[in-house]
Enzyme design. Structure first.
Site, short mmCIF file in Angstrom:
data_model
loop_
_atom_site.label_atom_id
_atom_site.label_comp_id
_atom_site.label_asym_id
_atom_site.label_seq_id
_atom_site.Cartn_x
_atom_site.Cartn_y
_atom_site.Cartn_z
N LYS A 152 0.82 -1.22 0.00
CA LYS A 152 0.00 0.00 0.00
C LYS A 152 0.85 1.26 0.00
CE LYS A 152 -4.32 -1.61 2.05
NZ LYS A 152 -5.27 -1.44 3.17
N LYS B 44 -7.41 -11.23 -8.30
CA LYS B 44 -8.60 -11.20 -7.45
C LYS B 44 -9.57 -10.10 -7.89
CE LYS B 44 -9.07 -11.22 -2.77
NZ LYS B 44 -8.69 -11.11 -1.36
N LYS C 299 -11.86 -3.95 -5.58
CA LYS C 299 -12.47 -2.61 -5.70
C LYS C 299 -11.50 -1.62 -6.28
CE LYS C 299 -11.51 -2.30 -0.79
NZ LYS C 299 -12.11 -2.41 0.55
#
Ligand code: TRP
Length: 356
Positions: A125, A217, A220
């Site tokens: 991140k 995967k 979002k």
């Protein structure tokens, strides 16, 4: 879901309790629904469950305040529409229970820098510009440990990607239990104050993959909206996305092992199976030999049939935000009753002076 089978020594002596949470960042999608929400709903039948909208985690990266507010209500509506029962379980948003932050501070003083430096999700991140990441993002896993342990939760249903955070949670619990063992024993808590919480990983369709790339995967954060089915999509959008989903030129196999090197086919069959509550083999018994055009039509019909009651219920709930807020507030009151008792004991254990 059999609680007794899941129980391990580390959690022995603790009342079995489930905790899980999702970040209110973007709209939820089919992967969240099949991978997490359906299991959360199931676990209510066998466990005491606490489900949280982790809004304090959501501010560890840049956010828009109005979007956050909307998203907290939207995620709450999704939990409710999927079948989380706010009477049977506790449903609330994290920031309304100050004890999460209080326990995080104590845990900040238990966790070691070396442990946090190993967290792979932080590295992903933070990206290249790590110097510029917030301290909150670095501390994210400690807040997560506090979320879980402030309720002494014994089981946490999460995705594979959260395994490392659950290990950290156990490390923090264990170090707290060790460092303060004398004070814990002196106050009559026995050997362990915190349980060693177990992740619960797996389930019917734990991994729903992107509709554009069977190797990734469903997420979002994927820039292509065609990669996912959002829980706010209407029937037309669902149909279009499934029709455009990537496939290969072969017909469907009749045996499950025929899906092995075919990630897109495997994903669509997996989604069909999970929505239907069947196994992949049962789906192939019906569709083996069929072309994707036939299979996709059936998948469109099934998806719309299963998802439209949920999206309709979400829209109904979101039309009355005051009612959602009331549910969250009631859940927070019940969560606080548990959390405040834990924090009071923790303060005694570490030696703080407090009101009697
Ligand atoms: N980190 C989790 C995720 O991204 C969200 C989360 C925060 C969570 N606190 C938690 C999950 C406590 C389970 C338990 O999925």
């Amino acid at each position: 879901m059999q609680g007794s089978k899941l129980m391990t020594n580390g959690a022995a002596g603790f009342q079995s309790r489930v905790f899980s949470g999702m970040q209110p960042t973007h709209t939820l999608h089919l992967g969240n629904y099949l991978g997490a929400l359906t299991r959360w709903v199931e676990m209510q039948a066998t466990h005491e469950c606490i489900y949280c909208v982790v809004d304090m985690h959501a501010i560890t990266i840049q956010h828009d305040p109005a979007d956050l507010t909307r998203s907290i209500r939207e995620v709450t509506a999704a939990y409710l529409a999927a079948g989380v029962d706010p009477k049977r379980s506790i449903l609330f948003n994290q920031s309304q229970v100050a004890e999460h932050a209080e326990l995080t501070w104590v845990f900040n003083c238990v966790a070691r820098l070396g442990w946090l430096n190993r967290m792979t999700q932080f590295k992903e991140k933070a990206g290249k510009d790590r110097e510029n990441a917030s301290i909150g993002l670095y501390d994210y896993p400690v807040l997560m440990a506090a979320d879980i342990l402030v309720y002494k939760a014994t089981h946490v249903p999460v995705g594979e990607d959260q395994k490392q955070h659950l290990e950290l949670t156990r490390d923090i619990a264990q170090k707290f239990n060790n460092d303060y063992s004398a004070a814990i024993a002196a106050r009559g808590f026995g050997e362990q104050f915190f349980p060693l919480t177990e992740p619960v990983i797996g389930g019917p369709a734990a991994r729903v993959m992107s509709l554009r790339d069977g190797g990734k995967k469903m997420s979002k954060s994927d820039p292509s909206d065609y990669s996912r089915i959002n829980l706010t999509d209407d029937a037309d959008a669902i149909a279009q996305k499934i029709r455009r989903a990537k496939t290969d030129p072969e017909a469907l196999p009749s045996e499950e092992k025929g899906l092995d090197a075919r990630p897109e086919a495997d994903n669509l069959v997996g989604i069909f199976a999970a929505l239907k509550g069947a196994t992949k083999q049962q789906v192939l018994d019906e569709f083996g030999g069929a072309q994707f055009s036939t299979f996709k039509s059936a998948l469109v019909d099934l998806s719309i049939a299963k998802l439209s009651p949920i999206t309709a219920e979400m829209r109904r709930l979101l039309a009355d935000p005051a009612e959602i807020d009331r549910i969250l507030c009631d859940g927070a009151d019940r969560a606080r009753a548990i959390a405040s008792a834990t924090v009071r004991d923790v303060k005694d254990i570490v030696g703080f002076v407090q009101k009697r």
